[in-house]
Design a protein around this motif. Structure first.
Motif, PDB file in Angstrom:
ATOM      1  N   UNK A  98       0.835  -1.201   0.000  1.00  0.00           N
ATOM      2  CA  UNK A  98       0.000   0.000   0.000  1.00  0.00           C
ATOM      3  C   UNK A  98       0.875   1.259   0.000  1.00  0.00           C
ATOM      4  N   UNK A  99       1.940   1.243   0.803  1.00  0.00           N
ATOM      5  CA  UNK A  99       2.786   2.428   0.870  1.00  0.00           C
ATOM      6  C   UNK A  99       3.518   2.661  -0.449  1.00  0.00           C
ATOM      7  N   UNK A 100       3.935   1.584  -1.083  1.00  0.00           N
ATOM      8  CA  UNK A 100       4.570   1.723  -2.404  1.00  0.00           C
ATOM      9  C   UNK A 100       3.603   2.412  -3.362  1.00  0.00           C
ATOM     10  N   UNK A 101       2.369   1.927  -3.366  1.00  0.00           N
ATOM     11  CA  UNK A 101       1.382   2.489  -4.273  1.00  0.00           C
ATOM     12  C   UNK A 101       1.079   3.935  -3.948  1.00  0.00           C
ATOM     13  N   UNK A 102       0.968   4.229  -2.666  1.00  0.00           N
ATOM     14  CA  UNK A 102       0.592   5.589  -2.311  1.00  0.00           C
ATOM     15  C   UNK A 102       1.689   6.574  -2.642  1.00  0.00           C
ATOM     16  N   UNK A 103       2.926   6.128  -2.559  1.00  0.00           N
ATOM     17  CA  UNK A 103       4.004   7.056  -2.908  1.00  0.00           C
ATOM     18  C   UNK A 103       3.929   7.428  -4.383  1.00  0.00           C
ATOM     19  N   UNK A 104       3.584   6.470  -5.236  1.00  0.00           N
ATOM     20  CA  UNK A 104       3.465   6.794  -6.659  1.00  0.00           C
ATOM     21  C   UNK A 104       2.243   7.664  -6.920  1.00  0.00           C
ATOM     22  N   UNK A 105       1.204   7.487  -6.126  1.00  0.00           N
ATOM     23  CA  UNK A 105       0.057   8.396  -6.266  1.00  0.00           C
ATOM     24  C   UNK A 105       0.474   9.832  -5.988  1.00  0.00           C
ATOM     25  N   UNK A 106       1.345  10.004  -5.027  1.00  0.00           N
ATOM     26  CA  UNK A 106       1.810  11.358  -4.732  1.00  0.00           C
ATOM     27  C   UNK A 106       2.505  11.971  -5.941  1.00  0.00           C
ATOM     28  N   UNK A 107       3.220  11.134  -6.688  1.00  0.00           N
ATOM     29  CA  UNK A 107       3.889  11.650  -7.889  1.00  0.00           C
ATOM     30  C   UNK A 107       2.845  12.122  -8.898  1.00  0.00           C
ATOM     31  N   UNK A 108       1.772  11.331  -9.044  1.00  0.00           N
ATOM     32  CA  UNK A 108       0.715  11.730  -9.988  1.00  0.00           C
ATOM     33  C   UNK A 108       0.015  12.987  -9.486  1.00  0.00           C
ATOM     34  N   UNK A 109      -0.240  13.053  -8.181  1.00  0.00           N
ATOM     35  CA  UNK A 109      -0.799  14.278  -7.599  1.00  0.00           C
ATOM     36  C   UNK A 109       0.068  15.474  -7.975  1.00  0.00           C
TER      37      UNK A 109
ATOM     38  N   UNK B 281       8.153   4.829 -13.007  1.00  0.00           N
ATOM     39  CA  UNK B 281       7.038   4.028 -12.511  1.00  0.00           C
ATOM     40  C   UNK B 281       7.168   2.536 -12.806  1.00  0.00           C
ATOM     41  N   UNK B 282       7.627   2.134 -14.025  1.00  0.00           N
ATOM     42  CA  UNK B 282       7.688   0.681 -14.270  1.00  0.00           C
ATOM     43  C   UNK B 282       8.518  -0.063 -13.243  1.00  0.00           C
ATOM     44  N   UNK B 283       9.553   0.585 -12.722  1.00  0.00           N
ATOM     45  CA  UNK B 283      10.401  -0.083 -11.730  1.00  0.00           C
ATOM     46  C   UNK B 283       9.593  -0.345 -10.444  1.00  0.00           C
ATOM     47  N   UNK B 284       8.843   0.671 -10.025  1.00  0.00           N
ATOM     48  CA  UNK B 284       8.005   0.469  -8.837  1.00  0.00           C
ATOM     49  C   UNK B 284       6.968  -0.609  -9.080  1.00  0.00           C
ATOM     50  N   UNK B 285       6.424  -0.605 -10.298  1.00  0.00           N
ATOM     51  CA  UNK B 285       5.412  -1.609 -10.623  1.00  0.00           C
ATOM     52  C   UNK B 285       6.009  -3.014 -10.540  1.00  0.00           C
ATOM     53  N   UNK B 286       7.259  -3.141 -11.038  1.00  0.00           N
ATOM     54  CA  UNK B 286       7.934  -4.437 -10.913  1.00  0.00           C
ATOM     55  C   UNK B 286       8.076  -4.826  -9.446  1.00  0.00           C
ATOM     56  N   UNK B 287       8.497  -3.844  -8.637  1.00  0.00           N
ATOM     57  CA  UNK B 287       8.660  -4.123  -7.204  1.00  0.00           C
ATOM     58  C   UNK B 287       7.350  -4.570  -6.586  1.00  0.00           C
ATOM     59  N   UNK B 288       6.275  -3.862  -6.960  1.00  0.00           N
ATOM     60  CA  UNK B 288       4.979  -4.198  -6.375  1.00  0.00           C
ATOM     61  C   UNK B 288       4.555  -5.601  -6.785  1.00  0.00           C
TER      62      UNK B 288
END
Lengths: 179, 218, 407
Positions: free
Chosen positions: C141-152, C192-199
Motif C-alpha cells: 500500500x505504501x509503495x502504491x501511495x508514494x506513486x500516487x503522490x507523484x501523480x498528484x 514508474x515501471x520499476x516500482x510496478x515491478x517491485x509491487x
C-alpha cells in the motif's frame, strides 16, 4: 483482440435506413416512435408493453442492461407525460446501443420490473423507486435504496426543492455535557 | 513551553531539588501527556478521507507529530477527525461514535463539507457537523492539503496544553457550547432597577444562573 | 449443544435461520474504506448471506446537477469518484459535448486521454493497495501511495489543485500542458515501471495474498453480464468489453494498446487485470505524449463554447463578443432540447451520464450511471459460502467508491 468497431457516430444508420431491431419490434408491436440523435438510437414504447419489448430485445442480443433511470418532465417545455423511464441497453458482442423509453403518469406511476430479465435491474429500480416514487410491479425487494427508510418524499422529483424541506436539520444536538 | 520551569521562590520550598526534576502543575502534566499521544479516530467518509490517508502515508508522515496511531475503534481514541461530508443517514452514526469515545476527547472537522456543507447545499447533506456535535478545530479546504491537517493537529495540541485540565474541567462550560450564536441576549441587570421588584429579581437570578452556572466552575 | 427436534416442532415459526449469527459491518469500518454497510448472516465463520446497504454518503449529486451549469458541475464530478477525479471530469464533459455536438481539437483530445490514463493508474494503485492492505500487505500500500503522490504532483503542476482538479471545460480544458508538466510525466513514465515491478514482486507470488484471493469471490462470465458488471471486474471474468476499444472516444482510436482480460473471475484475477492495465495505461500515455499534436487546446471561438484566451479577447472583435456572450448569465451556449447518453471507460467501469437538455446551460436532468452501484449489488452473490475474512478481500477487489455509489 478484435478490430475496433466503428464509433456510434459513424455506424448508426439514418432514420430512413433499414434497421433490423426496429423492424422486429414493429413487426411484433406495431409502429413505434423511433428516432436517432447524435448517432444514438432511441425507441419509445408504451409502458404496458415495456417488459415484452425488453425481453424481445434481450433475445436479439442486447444482453447488457447499462442503466435504468427516470426523468421527471414536470417542468419540461411541451411535455405531456410526467415520468419517462429510461432503459439503456448494450450488446457485449456487437457493441450496439439502444435507449428504450416508456412514459408513466401520476397518480401511482407503475411499470413492470425487469429483474427477471437482468439481475442488474434490482438496485437500479430500487433507486428509481427511492428517487421518483415509481412502483415496479414484480420487483422482489422494492425498498428505499439510498434515503433512510423513514424518509417520506422522493427527492429527485421536480416539485421537491433542492435544499429539502428541513429534514437535514431534524436531529438532536449533542453537546459536551451529553457525552 | 510544555512544562513550566522550576519555580524558585524564596521561602516557598525548603527542599533542594536536583537539576533533573521539574515542578509543575498536575493539569499541565496531564495535558502534556495527552497532547503528545493523540490517537485519531478517522471518521473518513469522502474525498477528505483520501487526503487523511495521504497524511498518514509515506510522504507526509503524521508520526512526526505523535498522532499517527489511527485506531478504528472509538473506544481507543481521543481525537475524532471527521473527514468528508456527513449526510442525513450518517449523522446518527457519527453521534453514536462520538458518544462511544472516552473523555477527554476532541474533534477536528476536516474540510469544507464537514464544517459547513461545502458545495453540497442539498436536501441530504448536514450543513456543518458543529450543529450536532461539538467541534474543536476546523480545517478549511476542499479537500485540505495534508500540511493543513498537520497544522490543525499542531494547533489542537497547543489548545490542549493551554486549556487542558486533568479532570476535564475545560469541557464543562455549558454556556460555551450552547450559546454559540452571534447575538447573546444580555440580562436586563444593567438597565432596570430591580431592587424594588422581588418578582423581577427572581427572574434575573434565574437568568444569571443560566449564564454562569456555578456547577460549571467547580 | 444440539437442539432437540421436539423443540423445533414446538415452535413452528422458528426456522433454521434463527440460529445464525447476524453481524453488522460498517458503515464506519476501516475495511469498507468509505461508508458502506453490510449485514452479514454467519454460520460459524461462514457467510450464509449478506445484505448490503448504501446511502450513507448520498449527497444529492443528481439534484444539484439540475441547478449548476455544465461548466460548474465539473467541480461536483470531482467529488464523485474521488480516487480518480480527472476521469470523472473527462466523463462529464464528454457527455456534455456529445449533447452539444462539439468535436474537440486534436490536442485537446490527446491531453484528455493522457490525464484519463494517469487517473486510471492512480485509481488502480489505490485499489490494489487497499486489497493488499486489507489482506495484510501494508508495504504494498505504501509503495502504491508514494506513486500516487507523484501523480498528484503532476496534476498540481498542471492545474493548481492536487486532488480535486476540475480540469476540463466544455470544449477543452482549463490549462494547456506546459513543458514542465510534460517533463514530469516523462520522468514518471521512466520511474514508474520499476516500482510496478517491485509491487508485483511483493504480491504476485506472495503465499498469503494468493491464498486469500485465489478462488475467492467467483464471478462467471454470464453472471457478470447479467448483473451489469463493467470495467476490470467484468474483464477479469472474461467479458472482453472495453469502451476505449469498442467505442473509441477521445484519441484512443489512434493509440495502440491491449485490453487486459482474465478468465478466472476471482479476486486474484481482478488484481492481476488491474496491475496489467497500469502497464497498458503507461503505454497509452507514452504514445499520446510522443504524438501530442500542436495547435489550440480548446475549440475555436466560432463555436462559442470555450472561453477564448486573453489575446483573442483583447485583439479581435470575435473574441470579445464570444467572451462577452459566454460570460453573460442569460446567454451562454446553445443547448438542444434533446437527450443523450455518453460513457467512458472509467477506472472502475463504464461511467456515463444521461443528460437531458432543455435549452438552458444547466442540465434538465443529469443522471450518472455509476459502475459502483452494480458492483456492490452483486456482492451477496460473490460472498455467499466464503468466510468472514474474505469479505474484505472481495470488497476491496470490487473497488467500490462510496461517493460514486451513493452520489
Amino acid at each position: 483482440m478484435s478490430s475496433p468497431s466503428d464509433t456510434l457516430h459513424e455506424s448508426s444508420p439514418a432514420p430512413t435506413e433499414a434497421n433490423p431491431h426496429r423492424e422486429a419490434l414493429e413487426q411484433a408491436y406495431g409502429p413505434l416512435e423511433y428516432s436517432v440523435y447524435r448517432g444514438q438510437q432511441r425507441v419509445v414504447v408504451p409502458a404496458e408493453k415495456s417488459f415484452d419489448v425488453l425481453a424481445l430485445l434481450k433475445q436479439r442480443g442486447f444482453d447488457l442492461l447499462v442503466d435504468v433511470s427516470c426523468v421527471d418532465y414536470l417542468e419540461y417545455r411541451g411535455a405531456t407525460d410526467r415520468y419517462g423511464l429510461i432503459y439503456l441497453l448494450a450488446s457485449t458482442t456487437s457493441n450496439e446501443r439502444l435507449t428504450v423509453r416508456a412514459f408513466v403518469n401520476d397518480p401511482e406511476p407503475a411499470i413492470a420490473s425487469v429483474v427477471p430479465l437482468w439481475k442488474a435491474a434490482n438496485w437500479l429500480e430500487r433507486e428509481v423507486w427511492d428517487m421518483f416514487g415509481i412502483h415496479f410491479t414484480g420487483h422482489p425487494d422494492l425498498r428505499r435504496l439510498v434515503m433512510p427508510e423513514a424518509f417520506t418524499a422522493h427527492p429527485l422529483r421536480k416539485d421537491y426543492p433542492l435544499q429539502g424541506r428541513g429534514e437535514r436539520h431534524n436531529f438532536p444536538v449533542i453537546t459536551r455535557d451529553h457525552s | 513551553m510544555a512544562l513550566t520551569q522550576p519555580v524558585s521562590q524564596p521561602g516557598a520550598s525548603h527542599l533542594d531539588l536536583p537539576e533533573n526534576v521539574v515542578v509543575s502543575r498536575l493539569d499541565e502534566l496531564a495535558s502534556w501527556c495527552r497532547k503528545n499521544s493523540l490517537w485519531p479516530m478517522p471518521f473518513a467518509t469522502a474525498c477528505c478521507g483520501i487526503e487523511l490517508m495521504a497524511t498518514g502515508a509515506a510522504k507526509h508522515d503524521l508520526a512526526r507529530f505523535g498522532a499517527e496511531v489511527f485506531r478504528f475503534s472509538p473506544r481507543q481514541c481521543d481525537l475524532m477527525i471527521v473527514a468528508g461530508r456527513v449526510v442525513m443517514k450518517m449523522l446518527p452514526v457519527l453521534q453514536r461514535i462520538w458518544q462511544q469515545m472516552h473523555e477527554p476527547k476532541w474533534c477536528i472537522s476536516m474540510g469544507a463539507c464537514a464544517s459547513t456543507g461545502g458545495v453540497f447545499d442539498t436536501y441530504a447533506v448536514v450543513q456543518g457537523i458543529d450543529r450536532f456535535i461539538p467541534v474543536d478545530m476546523y480545517v478549511p479546504g476542499c479537500p485540505p492539503r495534508p500540511e493543513q491537517l498537520i497544522q490543525a493537529i499542531i494547533d489542537l495540541q497547543d489548545k490542549i496544553q493551554r486549556e487542558g485540565t486533568i479532570t476535564g474541567r475545560e469541557f464543562n462550560t455549558r454556556q460555551r457550547q450552547q450559546r454559540k450564536r452571534a447575538l447573546v441576549e444580555i440580562p436586563q441587570l444593567l438597565t432596570v432597577d430591580a431592587s424594588r421588584n422581588p418578582n423581577l429579581q427572581r427572574q434575573l437570578a434565574g437568568s444569571a444562573r443560566d449564564l454562569h452556572d456555578p456547577s460549571d466552575l467547580q | 449443544m444440539s437442539i432437540a427436534p421436539a423443540e423445533h416442532e414446538a415452535h413452528p415459526e422458528s426456522r433454521s435461520e434463527d440460529y445464525l449469527w447476524t453481524l453488522n459491518f460498517g458503515p464506519q469500518h476501516p475495511a469498507t474504506h468509505t461508508t458502506l454497510r453490510l449485514v452479514l448472516k454467519l454460520e460459524g465463520e461462514r457467510v450464509v448471506d449478506a445484505d448490503p446497504e448504501m446511502g450513507y454518503l448520498h449527497s444529492g449529486f443528481e439534484k444539484i446537477g439540475e441547478h449548476l451549469t455544465f461548466n460548474q458541475y465539473v467541480t461536483v464530478t470531482d467529488r464523485m469518484n474521488y480516487i480518480s477525479p480527472m476521469a470523472n471530469n473527462v466523463a462529464w464533459h464528454h457527455a456534455v459535448e456529445t449533447l452539444l455536438g462539439i468535436e474537440l481539437t486534436p490536442r485537446g483530445s490527446y491531453i484528455r486521454t493522457i490525464i484519463a490514463e494517469l487517473a486510471r493508474i492512480s485509481d488502480h494503485l489505490l485499489c490494489n493497495g487497499a486489497v493488499g492492505l486489507d489482506t495484510g500487505a501494508f508495504t504494498f500500500f505504501l509503495y502504491g501511495f508514494y506513486q500516487r503522490e507523484v501523480i498528484y504532483d503532476i496534476f498540481e503542476t498542471l492545474c493548481g489543485a492536487r486532488f480535486t482538479n476540475s480540469y476540463t471545460r466544455v470544449g477543452g480544458v482549463s490549462q494547456d500542458f506546459t513543458p514542465l508538466v510534460i517533463e514530469k510525466i516523462r520522468s514518471f513514465l521512466k520511474t514508474f515501471p520499476k516500482t510496478l515491478d517491485d509491487m508485483e514482486r511483493l504480491l504476485n507470488r506472495n503465499r498469503i495474498f494468493v491464498d486469500r484471493t485465489k478462488g475467492v469471490g467467483l464471478l462467471t462470465k454470464e453472471e457478470a453480464i447479467n448483473r451489469g458488471a463493467t470495467g476490470p471486474v467484468a474483464r477479469a471474468s472474461g467479458v472482453t468489453r472495453d469502451l476505449r476499444r469498442d467505442e473509441p472516444y477521445l484519441a484512443y482510436a489512434d493509440l495502440d494498446f491491449q485490453v487486459c482480460c482474465a478468465s478466472a473471475g476471482d479476486c486474484y484475477a481482478r488484481y492481476l487485470v488491474r496491475m496489467q492495465e497500469m502497464r497498458e495505461s503507461l503505454k497509452i500515455v507514452e504514445q499520446a505524449l510522443e504524438n501530442l499534436p500542436a495547435g489550440p487546446v480548446n475549440v475555436g471561438i466560432d463555436q462559442r463554447t470555450a472561453l477564448p484566451n486573453k489575446k483573442q479577447v483583447y485583439s479581435t472583435i470575435e473574441g470579445t463578443i464570444s467572451h462577452f456572450e459566454l460570460a453573460m448569465s442569460n446567454r451562454g451556449f446553445e443547448v438542444p432540447c434533446e437527450e443523450t447518453y455518453a460513457a467512458i471507460e472509467a477506472p472502475n467501469g463504464e461511467l456515463g451520464f444521461y443528460i437531458v437538455g432543455d435549452g438552458n446551460d444547466q442540465a434538465y436532468r443529469a443522471r450518472c450511471r455509476p459502475p459502483s452501484v452494480l458492483h456492490f449489488a452483486m456482492f451477496p452473490h460473490l460472498i455467499r459460502g466464503h468466510t468472514l475474512s474474505d469479505v474484505v478481500a472481495v470488497l476491496g477487489s470490487l473497488n467500490i467508491i462510496a461517493a460514486e455509489l451513493d452520489r
